[in-house]
Every structure is written in C-alpha cells, then in structure tokens.
Design a protein around this motif. Sequence first.
Motif, short mmCIF file in Angstrom:
data_model
loop_
_atom_site.label_atom_id
_atom_site.label_comp_id
_atom_site.label_asym_id
_atom_site.label_seq_id
_atom_site.Cartn_x
_atom_site.Cartn_y
_atom_site.Cartn_z
N GLY A 100 0.81 -1.21 0.00
CA GLY A 100 0.00 0.00 0.00
C GLY A 100 0.85 1.26 0.00
O GLY A 100 0.54 2.23 -0.72
N GLU A 129 -6.60 1.88 -0.96
CA GLU A 129 -7.23 0.91 -0.06
C GLU A 129 -7.91 -0.20 -0.84
O GLU A 129 -7.81 -1.39 -0.48
CB GLU A 129 -8.23 1.62 0.84
CG GLU A 129 -8.93 0.69 1.83
CD GLU A 129 -9.89 1.42 2.75
OE1 GLU A 129 -9.88 1.14 3.96
OE2 GLU A 129 -10.66 2.27 2.25
N VAL A 186 -5.31 -2.52 -2.50
CA VAL A 186 -4.75 -3.44 -1.51
C VAL A 186 -5.74 -4.56 -1.20
O VAL A 186 -5.36 -5.73 -1.06
CB VAL A 186 -4.34 -2.68 -0.24
CG1 VAL A 186 -4.02 -3.63 0.90
CG2 VAL A 186 -3.15 -1.77 -0.53
#
Length: 393
Positions: free
Chosen positions: A86, A261, A264
């Motif tokens: 990330g 986000e 990921v």
Amino acid sequence: MTTAVRSRGARAHPAVAAHAAPVPALTMGVEEEFLLLDPETGRVVPGADVVRGRVRGSIAARLVPELTRFQVESNSEVHTDLDRLGDDLLELRRVAASAAAASGLGLVACGTALSGNVGIPPLSRSPRYHDIAREFRAVIRGQGVCGCHVHIGMDDHEEAVQVSNHTRPWLPVLLALTVNSPIADELDTGYASWRTMLIGRWPSAEPPPFFHSFGHYESLVSGLRASGAIMDRGMVYWLVRISDHVPTLEFRTADVCATVEETVLLAALVRALAATAVLDVRAGIAAPQIDQTLLRAAFWRAARDGMDGHGLDLLTGSRVPAWRLVRRLIDRVRPSLAASGDLRTVTAALDSIRRVGSGAARQRAAYARRGHLPDVARLLIEQTVAAPARRAL
C-alpha cells in the motif's frame, strides 16, 4: 490456524482441514493504469510524455507508457506485506499526480475516460501499438481503458494453470468489488464497469479457459497466434494468464481501483485465492469445470451491477445478491487470509465499500448531484491520492 478459523464459526478449507498443509507465502506485485485529464472539464489530455518527463529518480522507471498518450502505468515492487504494498502504491500515485499537476493535469484512477475518447485515441510512440491499431482496425476505437493487474509469484507453469482453474468461479466477484467505470463519452453507460465491455472487443480478452495442462495452455496460445487473433504473447488478454516477462500468474480482472485501499483489498483477495488454490492443487482436489459461457455471463452480470445488484453463483447456478457472493468468497479464503495476517485489512476495506459504495457508485453519486462531469473529475483526483484510513495524515 485451523482452530482459530473454526472458533469464528467458519468452516475450514478442506485442504487445510484434511492435510494441515502450511498456506504458501506468495509474493505479489501490482500494475495500475491511470488517465490524465483536464480538471476543469474532465476531458482526457494526451500529456503522458510530458508528465513522465517530470519524474526524477528511481521511481521514474516504474512509471511507464501505456496504449495511449493520455495514460500512465505504474509498476509496484514485489511485496509480501500488504502495508508495504500500500505504501508503495500510494507513493507511485502521489509522484505521478504531482507531475501531472505541475503540467496542469489531473491523474485519475478510473476505468474509462469521462470525456474525449471517441474514435481512435492518440497512441503512444511504440511501433507495436501502431501495428496493433493497423491490424485490429476499429477495435482500437474508444480504447485507452484502465485496469489493475495483480501478479502472484508462481514459476511452476503446470501448477499455475491449475491455480487458474481453481480461481475461475470467483473472478467475477473480484470484478464486482472493483467496478470503477460507469461513465464514458459524457454518458452514464448503465454499467458499473464499462471498461469490461470495451476490452471484450479484443479476440483474446475473455475469462481464462479451463486448462487441462500447461501444454493445453500453450496450444491455445499457438492457435491464437496462428489465427492472427493475437500478434504476440503480450496480446494474450485472458483475465488470468501466465506472465510472459516475469515468473507470475497475472490476474487482469479488475478496473483500476479508485483508491489505494481498494487496490490493496484486491491484491489481498487475489493472493488468498491463489494460496487456497495451491493447497487444493497439491492436495489433489479437482477444480470445478465451470462452463465458459456461464463464466462469461457471470462477468457480464458483475460488469452491469457491480455491488449494487446481483451476481451469478457459478457453483450453484443461481442469481444472488452481490454481497452474498462476497461473503462466500471470504469463507472460501479465510484460512489463507488469516495465515497471511490480511484478514483484518480485508474486513476493514469491505466495510468501507459497504459504507461509501463502490468506485462506480461514488462516481454516479457525484454526477447525480448536478449532472456536471467536472464534479466527477474532482472526486477521482482526490480519491486517487487519498491515503487509506489507517495511515491517513
């Protein structure tokens, strides 16, 4: 590990329960494709060469050209840890976005151009892309779409094709979670992932066939070459394929994700699916032979509805709410997520999508407020470089 999973009320995966085999620790890398647009109009701008030229240092080599001159692609490093992945993806996005802003442009993670991509797009300088345009003719019109490709480290080709077979029923669920292209040519297409419909024009762009062996895989690639449906191995556009340049199995199902986000989340689910499949393969568990026609139908449904409707459960043949399929996917891969330490991250990301909607839903909400494309453009620019909540500044 199995005891902890069972304490949560979930049934352990049969390969874990029967053989107590350790879940393989697989590496992952991510390619993300982005659009460059005018923040005031939302129209794509062919500024990739200028933007990439502004990037200095080692990261410059990881921001590469794509099909069109209004696209930029980023390549992550190889990772085993989700947090580090990330951080890497966020840095790539922020460096590219900064270079775009210095050029008066916005970098956006969006599967299709909001405006300005009618007809043949301005192609990058690569002679290969121009050869593709000449050979495939009008297929090139309106292309320049953006996806997210997750590479899972896997150098045994025979095992890789069997892993592909085991993951096939779950691939449409990954698409539904990542839909991020409802608007194209200044219109709401009625699809959550219009990109999926556009890439379907290419003769090899389809869900992966069921492979009987790596030899079967290779024979199909040879047949595609012989027919002219692909010019080279790089044009094998199956939604899962063996990479031709790195030792990985490449998952090409998703729209480029709106946020780091969500990227990921995708990477975690893909790795967990692959790890679970490896256990199946090594335990001698046969993959379900899902019919290709039904698999294509499931992808169409996922592209149309995303998370705001239904999906096709390929293991039962029934149409069910999309979130029910997500729950079944998590049940399927929970042991692998627990073993890698990714379960909490995945749960938080799924809760976020439930709360704020998918990338496609958020675009539509922004557009619905005033029917103004620049509102969508501003949302996309902000989302592209937003830090996940756990590391927000």
